[in-house]
Design a protein around this motif. Structure first.
Motif, mmCIF file in Angstrom:
data_model
loop_
_atom_site.group_PDB
_atom_site.id
_atom_site.type_symbol
_atom_site.label_atom_id
_atom_site.label_comp_id
_atom_site.label_asym_id
_atom_site.label_seq_id
_atom_site.Cartn_x
_atom_site.Cartn_y
_atom_site.Cartn_z
ATOM 1 N N LEU A 148 0.775 -1.237 0.000
ATOM 2 C CA LEU A 148 0.000 0.000 0.000
ATOM 3 C C LEU A 148 0.807 1.290 0.000
ATOM 4 C CD1 LEU A 148 -2.768 -0.994 2.578
ATOM 5 C CD2 LEU A 148 -2.848 -1.175 0.101
ATOM 6 N N SER A 149 2.062 1.258 0.428
ATOM 7 C CA SER A 149 2.805 2.513 0.617
ATOM 8 C C SER A 149 2.847 3.371 -0.642
ATOM 9 C CB SER A 149 4.232 2.220 1.087
ATOM 10 O OG SER A 149 4.232 1.731 2.404
ATOM 11 N N GLY A 150 3.230 2.776 -1.767
ATOM 12 C CA GLY A 150 3.343 3.556 -2.994
ATOM 13 C C GLY A 150 2.020 4.152 -3.431
ATOM 14 N N LEU A 151 0.970 3.349 -3.364
ATOM 15 C CA LEU A 151 -0.349 3.815 -3.790
ATOM 16 C C LEU A 151 -0.870 4.911 -2.864
ATOM 17 C CD1 LEU A 151 -2.772 3.532 -5.672
ATOM 18 C CD2 LEU A 151 -3.598 1.669 -4.210
ATOM 19 N N LEU A 152 -0.719 4.725 -1.556
ATOM 20 C CA LEU A 152 -1.194 5.731 -0.608
ATOM 21 C C LEU A 152 -0.408 7.028 -0.749
ATOM 22 C CD1 LEU A 152 -1.743 3.492 2.546
ATOM 23 C CD2 LEU A 152 -3.504 4.569 1.129
ATOM 24 N N HIS A 153 0.883 6.918 -0.987
ATOM 25 C CA HIS A 153 1.696 8.117 -1.194
ATOM 26 C C HIS A 153 1.199 8.880 -2.419
ATOM 27 C CE1 HIS A 153 5.170 10.753 -1.330
ATOM 28 N NE2 HIS A 153 5.389 10.388 -2.579
ATOM 29 N N GLU A 154 0.921 8.150 -3.492
ATOM 30 C CA GLU A 154 0.437 8.794 -4.712
ATOM 31 C C GLU A 154 -0.937 9.420 -4.504
ATOM 32 O OE1 GLU A 154 -0.365 7.681 -9.423
ATOM 33 O OE2 GLU A 154 0.544 6.218 -8.076
ATOM 34 N N LEU A 155 -1.781 8.732 -3.740
ATOM 35 C CA LEU A 155 -3.144 9.214 -3.531
ATOM 36 C C LEU A 155 -3.202 10.455 -2.653
ATOM 37 C CD1 LEU A 155 -5.499 6.138 -2.996
ATOM 38 C CD2 LEU A 155 -5.885 8.057 -4.529
ATOM 39 N N TYR A 156 -2.420 10.471 -1.580
ATOM 40 C CA TYR A 156 -2.606 11.506 -0.569
ATOM 41 C C TYR A 156 -1.477 12.529 -0.486
ATOM 42 C CZ TYR A 156 -6.523 8.700 1.035
ATOM 43 O OH TYR A 156 -7.701 8.018 1.102
ATOM 44 N N THR A 157 -0.232 12.084 -0.451
ATOM 45 C CA THR A 157 0.836 13.064 -0.257
ATOM 46 C C THR A 157 1.132 13.847 -1.530
ATOM 47 O OG1 THR A 157 2.629 11.497 -0.748
ATOM 48 C CG2 THR A 157 1.855 11.613 1.521
ATOM 49 N N LEU A 158 0.851 13.257 -2.697
ATOM 50 C CA LEU A 158 1.030 13.995 -3.943
ATOM 51 C C LEU A 158 -0.231 14.746 -4.351
ATOM 52 C CD1 LEU A 158 3.082 11.426 -6.075
ATOM 53 C CD2 LEU A 158 3.903 13.282 -4.615
ATOM 54 N N ARG A 159 -1.342 14.440 -3.694
ATOM 55 C CA ARG A 159 -2.615 15.115 -3.987
ATOM 56 C C ARG A 159 -3.246 15.529 -2.664
ATOM 57 N NH1 ARG A 159 -5.997 11.083 -7.501
ATOM 58 N NH2 ARG A 159 -7.305 12.913 -7.786
ATOM 59 N N PRO A 160 -2.654 16.514 -1.984
ATOM 60 C CA PRO A 160 -3.110 16.872 -0.637
ATOM 61 C C PRO A 160 -4.547 17.357 -0.576
ATOM 62 C CG PRO A 160 -1.581 18.515 -1.499
ATOM 63 C CD PRO A 160 -1.528 17.344 -2.433
ATOM 64 N N GLU A 161 -5.119 17.736 -1.727
ATOM 65 C CA GLU A 161 -6.513 18.184 -1.702
ATOM 66 C C GLU A 161 -7.465 17.061 -1.309
ATOM 67 O OE1 GLU A 161 -5.767 16.686 -5.887
ATOM 68 O OE2 GLU A 161 -4.689 17.845 -4.373
ATOM 69 N N LEU A 162 -6.998 15.797 -1.396
ATOM 70 C CA LEU A 162 -7.850 14.676 -1.004
ATOM 71 C C LEU A 162 -7.957 14.531 0.509
ATOM 72 C CD1 LEU A 162 -6.820 11.896 -3.544
ATOM 73 C CD2 LEU A 162 -8.839 13.349 -3.581
ATOM 74 N N LEU A 163 -7.058 15.182 1.220
ATOM 75 C CA LEU A 163 -7.099 15.114 2.678
ATOM 76 C C LEU A 163 -7.775 16.364 3.214
ATOM 77 C CD1 LEU A 163 -3.608 13.765 3.750
ATOM 78 C CD2 LEU A 163 -5.811 12.709 4.162
ATOM 79 N N SER A 164 -8.892 16.185 3.857
ATOM 80 C CA SER A 164 -9.537 17.322 4.490
ATOM 81 C C SER A 164 -8.714 17.749 5.699
ATOM 82 C CB SER A 164 -10.951 16.937 4.945
ATOM 83 O OG SER A 164 -10.886 15.855 5.835
ATOM 84 N N GLN A 165 -8.912 18.966 6.148
ATOM 85 C CA GLN A 165 -8.241 19.399 7.362
ATOM 86 C C GLN A 165 -8.737 18.547 8.531
ATOM 87 O OE1 GLN A 165 -5.798 21.766 7.724
ATOM 88 N NE2 GLN A 165 -5.788 21.592 5.497
ATOM 89 N N PRO A 166 -7.836 18.118 9.404
ATOM 90 C CA PRO A 166 -8.259 17.268 10.507
ATOM 91 C C PRO A 166 -9.332 17.927 11.367
ATOM 92 C CG PRO A 166 -5.871 17.346 10.363
ATOM 93 C CD PRO A 166 -6.393 18.387 9.426
ATOM 94 N N VAL A 167 -10.334 17.161 11.710
ATOM 95 C CA VAL A 167 -11.374 17.636 12.613
ATOM 96 C C VAL A 167 -10.901 17.383 14.034
ATOM 97 C CG1 VAL A 167 -13.763 17.351 13.337
ATOM 98 C CG2 VAL A 167 -13.159 17.129 10.919
ATOM 99 N N ARG A 168 -10.809 18.428 14.829
ATOM 100 C CA ARG A 168 -10.274 18.292 16.181
ATOM 101 C C ARG A 168 -11.363 18.128 17.233
ATOM 102 N NH1 ARG A 168 -4.998 17.027 15.464
ATOM 103 N NH2 ARG A 168 -3.989 18.474 14.038
#
Length: 277
Positions: A148-168
């Motif tokens: 999963l590491s390569g795929l997750l890196h491509e999905l999230y760290t290279l496309r940060p818009e997919l990660l919403s701001q953390p809800v605290r």
């Protein structure tokens, strides 16, 4: 679902098949569901977990969105933890730039050959869980990271818009977990407010402030997202999809679906589009 998320779901399911229990992905350090994944790869959807949740979901919500989230902020390596009902899981966090952007959760497992769990009403389902064996841990962690590491890196760290701001806010986290687990039911903001000991008006204000949309808008978007996935990925009758997604009946669902998408549910299914939730 985009091709990337289809591939992520496929790899999670492959690991799940090998270990004979769940392998799910939660996004951000707050353990939120990834709505672009199928339900089974984003939720604890297993006989034991469902039996425990049937007795009351508050403890499960607290466990996922608060206790585990607190652990993830303090740990960088994989770790084993026991849930409130006595099952164990291996949690494998993924980090980028000193921040957890998600966690793979492998489990539930029985704690040992003679483990009984802590929930008598779910004892039969607990006995059906595979037994956790410490010697499996290095191989399982390596399998997950290699897969999963390569795929997750491509999905999230290279496309940060997919990660919403953390809800605290823990109260909003609990409400999100409640909605994501119970969207098929009749849900009111009053029910959600009672879950977190707020008035409906106060929850409405906090929800919009935190999530950028109204409570009802989020619930509708969630239901429509699941409906689109079922229309494109299954042959279920449209009436059944309407009920499964919390719309009550086909006529109500059809009217809302056409208003929001510009197409009927039948037209959407015929075209078999790629789904982006």
């Amino acid at each position: 679902m985009t091709n990337h998320f289809k591939e992520l779901a496929s790899r999670l399911e492959a690991v799940s098949t090998l270990i004979r229990t769940g392998c799910i992905w939660k996004v951000t350090e707050n353990c939120l569901e990834e709505l672009r994944l199928p339900f089974r790869q984003a939720h604890h959807d297993f006989a034991f977990c469902n039996a425990v949740k049937g007795l009351g979901e508050a403890a499960c919500i607290n466990h996922d969105t608060r206790r585990i989230a607190d652990m993830l902020r303090l740990r960088s390596e994989a770790f084993l933890q026991e849930c409130h009902a006595g099952a164990v899981e291996l949690l494998i966090p993924f980090r980028h730039a000193q921040r957890v952007f998600g966690v793979v959760m492998c489990g539930p497992f029985r704690s040992g050959e003679n483990g009984q769990g802590r929930c008598p009403a779910a004892a039969a389902a607990y006995r059906e869980l595979p037994v956790w064996r410490p010697e499996f841990r290095p191989a399982l962690e390596k399998l997950v990271r290699v897969s999963l590491s390569g795929l997750l890196h491509e999905l999230y760290t290279l496309r940060p818009e997919l990660l919403s701001q953390p809800v605290r806010d823990a109260r909003i986290l609990a409400v999100l977990e409640f909605l994501n687990a119970r969207y098929a039911e009749r849900i009111t903001i009053r029910q959600a407010a009672e879950l977190v000991y707020l008035s409906p008006s106060r929850l409405s204000h906090l929800f919009r402030q935190t999530c950028g949309m109204d409570f009802s808008e989020y619930l509708l978007a969630l239901r429509l997202g699941v409906a689109r996935e079922l229309l494109a990925g299954t042959d279920l009758a449209i009436g059944e999809i309407a009920v499964r997604c919390g719309f009550g009946d086909q006529n109500h669902f059809s009217a809302i679906f056409r208003k929001r998408t510009g197409r009927t549910a039948s037209e959407y299914r015929r075209d078999r589009p790629e789904i982006i939730v």
